[in-house]
Design a protein around this motif. Structure first.
Motif, PDB file in Angstrom:
ATOM      1  N   ILE A  11       8.930 -20.144  50.753  1.00  0.00           N
ATOM      2  CA  ILE A  11       8.862 -18.923  49.946  1.00  0.00           C
ATOM      3  C   ILE A  11       9.312 -19.133  48.505  1.00  0.00           C
ATOM      4  O   ILE A  11       9.320 -18.192  47.719  1.00  0.00           O
ATOM      5  CB  ILE A  11       9.649 -17.764  50.598  1.00  0.00           C
ATOM      6  N   ASP A  12       9.656 -20.360  48.140  1.00  0.00           N
ATOM      7  CA  ASP A  12      10.021 -20.664  46.760  1.00  0.00           C
ATOM      8  C   ASP A  12       8.765 -21.101  46.016  1.00  0.00           C
ATOM      9  O   ASP A  12       8.382 -22.261  46.037  1.00  0.00           O
ATOM     10  CB  ASP A  12      11.083 -21.768  46.712  1.00  0.00           C
ATOM     11  N   PHE A  13       8.124 -20.161  45.348  1.00  0.00           N
ATOM     12  CA  PHE A  13       6.861 -20.448  44.676  1.00  0.00           C
ATOM     13  C   PHE A  13       7.059 -21.066  43.289  1.00  0.00           C
ATOM     14  O   PHE A  13       6.112 -21.218  42.542  1.00  0.00           O
ATOM     15  CB  PHE A  13       5.990 -19.197  44.621  1.00  0.00           C
ATOM     16  N   ASN A  14       8.289 -21.440  42.983  1.00  0.00           N
ATOM     17  CA  ASN A  14       8.571 -22.151  41.736  1.00  0.00           C
ATOM     18  C   ASN A  14       8.981 -23.596  41.985  1.00  0.00           C
ATOM     19  O   ASN A  14       9.300 -24.312  41.047  1.00  0.00           O
ATOM     20  CB  ASN A  14       9.678 -21.430  40.952  1.00  0.00           C
ATOM     21  N   ARG A  15       8.969 -23.998  43.227  1.00  0.00           N
ATOM     22  CA  ARG A  15       9.449 -25.339  43.554  1.00  0.00           C
ATOM     23  C   ARG A  15       8.479 -26.412  43.063  1.00  0.00           C
ATOM     24  O   ARG A  15       7.290 -26.172  42.888  1.00  0.00           O
ATOM     25  CB  ARG A  15       9.663 -25.481  45.055  1.00  0.00           C
ATOM     26  N   LEU A  16       9.039 -27.586  42.851  1.00  0.00           N
ATOM     27  CA  LEU A  16       8.240 -28.759  42.513  1.00  0.00           C
ATOM     28  C   LEU A  16       7.971 -29.541  43.790  1.00  0.00           C
ATOM     29  O   LEU A  16       8.656 -29.366  44.796  1.00  0.00           O
ATOM     30  CB  LEU A  16       8.991 -29.641  41.515  1.00  0.00           C
ATOM     31  N   MET A  17       6.999 -30.413  43.732  1.00  0.00           N
ATOM     32  CA  MET A  17       6.731 -31.275  44.876  1.00  0.00           C
ATOM     33  C   MET A  17       7.782 -32.379  44.929  1.00  0.00           C
ATOM     34  O   MET A  17       8.380 -32.732  43.909  1.00  0.00           O
ATOM     35  CB  MET A  17       5.335 -31.881  44.760  1.00  0.00           C
ATOM     36  N   ASP A  18       8.004 -32.894  46.115  1.00  0.00           N
ATOM     37  CA  ASP A  18       8.955 -33.993  46.270  1.00  0.00           C
ATOM     38  C   ASP A  18       8.540 -35.160  45.380  1.00  0.00           C
ATOM     39  O   ASP A  18       7.382 -35.565  45.381  1.00  0.00           O
ATOM     40  CB  ASP A  18       9.020 -34.459  47.728  1.00  0.00           C
ATOM     41  N   GLY A  19       9.488 -35.656  44.603  1.00  0.00           N
ATOM     42  CA  GLY A  19       9.236 -36.782  43.727  1.00  0.00           C
ATOM     43  C   GLY A  19       8.694 -36.417  42.360  1.00  0.00           C
ATOM     44  O   GLY A  19       8.567 -37.272  41.482  1.00  0.00           O
ATOM     45  N   THR A  74      -2.768 -17.516  48.835  1.00  0.00           N
ATOM     46  CA  THR A  74      -3.073 -17.125  47.458  1.00  0.00           C
ATOM     47  C   THR A  74      -1.870 -17.367  46.543  1.00  0.00           C
ATOM     48  O   THR A  74      -2.012 -17.898  45.440  1.00  0.00           O
ATOM     49  CB  THR A  74      -3.508 -15.645  47.409  1.00  0.00           C
ATOM     50  N   ALA A  75      -0.683 -17.011  47.009  1.00  0.00           N
ATOM     51  CA  ALA A  75       0.532 -17.256  46.219  1.00  0.00           C
ATOM     52  C   ALA A  75       0.772 -18.751  46.052  1.00  0.00           C
ATOM     53  O   ALA A  75       1.134 -19.220  44.970  1.00  0.00           O
ATOM     54  CB  ALA A  75       1.732 -16.593  46.890  1.00  0.00           C
ATOM     55  N   GLU A  76       0.561 -19.500  47.110  1.00  0.00           N
ATOM     56  CA  GLU A  76       0.720 -20.950  47.045  1.00  0.00           C
ATOM     57  C   GLU A  76      -0.299 -21.555  46.074  1.00  0.00           C
ATOM     58  O   GLU A  76       0.018 -22.466  45.310  1.00  0.00           O
ATOM     59  CB  GLU A  76       0.560 -21.548  48.445  1.00  0.00           C
ATOM     60  N   MET A  77      -1.505 -21.040  46.085  1.00  0.00           N
ATOM     61  CA  MET A  77      -2.537 -21.509  45.164  1.00  0.00           C
ATOM     62  C   MET A  77      -2.118 -21.256  43.720  1.00  0.00           C
ATOM     63  O   MET A  77      -2.309 -22.111  42.852  1.00  0.00           O
ATOM     64  CB  MET A  77      -3.860 -20.799  45.450  1.00  0.00           C
ATOM     65  N   GLN A  78      -1.527 -20.110  43.448  1.00  0.00           N
ATOM     66  CA  GLN A  78      -1.053 -19.805  42.104  1.00  0.00           C
ATOM     67  C   GLN A  78       0.026 -20.796  41.674  1.00  0.00           C
ATOM     68  O   GLN A  78       0.033 -21.258  40.531  1.00  0.00           O
ATOM     69  CB  GLN A  78      -0.523 -18.376  42.030  1.00  0.00           C
ATOM     70  N   ARG A  79       0.933 -21.149  42.583  1.00  0.00           N
ATOM     71  CA  ARG A  79       1.973 -22.138  42.275  1.00  0.00           C
ATOM     72  C   ARG A  79       1.341 -23.475  41.919  1.00  0.00           C
ATOM     73  O   ARG A  79       1.711 -24.123  40.942  1.00  0.00           O
ATOM     74  CB  ARG A  79       2.910 -22.320  43.466  1.00  0.00           C
ATOM     75  N   LEU A  80       0.364 -23.891  42.703  1.00  0.00           N
ATOM     76  CA  LEU A  80      -0.298 -25.166  42.458  1.00  0.00           C
ATOM     77  C   LEU A  80      -1.065 -25.158  41.140  1.00  0.00           C
ATOM     78  O   LEU A  80      -1.043 -26.144  40.396  1.00  0.00           O
ATOM     79  CB  LEU A  80      -1.227 -25.509  43.621  1.00  0.00           C
ATOM     80  N   LYS A  81      -1.717 -24.063  40.833  1.00  0.00           N
ATOM     81  CA  LYS A  81      -2.450 -23.972  39.566  1.00  0.00           C
ATOM     82  C   LYS A  81      -1.501 -24.017  38.375  1.00  0.00           C
ATOM     83  O   LYS A  81      -1.819 -24.634  37.353  1.00  0.00           O
ATOM     84  CB  LYS A  81      -3.318 -22.711  39.539  1.00  0.00           C
TER      85      LYS A  81
END
Length: 90
Positions: A11-19, A74-81
């Motif tokens: 639920i943290d849509f501001n997180r970065l990917m590992d690494g 959709t929220a996850e897609m926004q984070r990725l974009k």
């Protein structure tokens, strides 16, 4: 009861990917993260398309899939974009 670590990350849509290090200026790192984000976006787009198809084929799934899965994806897609936009601006 405290949510498990993975549920906090979900639920943290501001997180970065590992690494992922957004302070890097290394051209190879930047190219790598652009590619990673593009791949993840393509994957999520495919999941969204499949979810919408399932709802059309089995309307009884609409409340669950349409009310939970699609908004989450959709929220996850926004984070990725946003992540891709960051790396493309480097």
């Amino acid at each position: 009861m405290e949510p498990l670590d993975f549920t906090k990350r979900i639920i943290d849509f501001n997180r970065l990917m590992d690494g992922e290090n957004r302070d890097t200026h290394d051209a190879l790192d930047i190219a790598h993260w652009r590619a990673v984000y593009r791949e993840m976006i393509a994957f999520k787009e495919e999941l969204l398309a499949q979810t919408r198809q399932k709802i059309q084929k089995v309307p009884e799934t609409e409340k669950e899939l349409g009310g939970i899965d699609i908004p989450f994806l959709t929220a996850e897609m926004q984070r990725l974009k946003r992540g891709l936009e960051f790396w493309e601006s480097r």
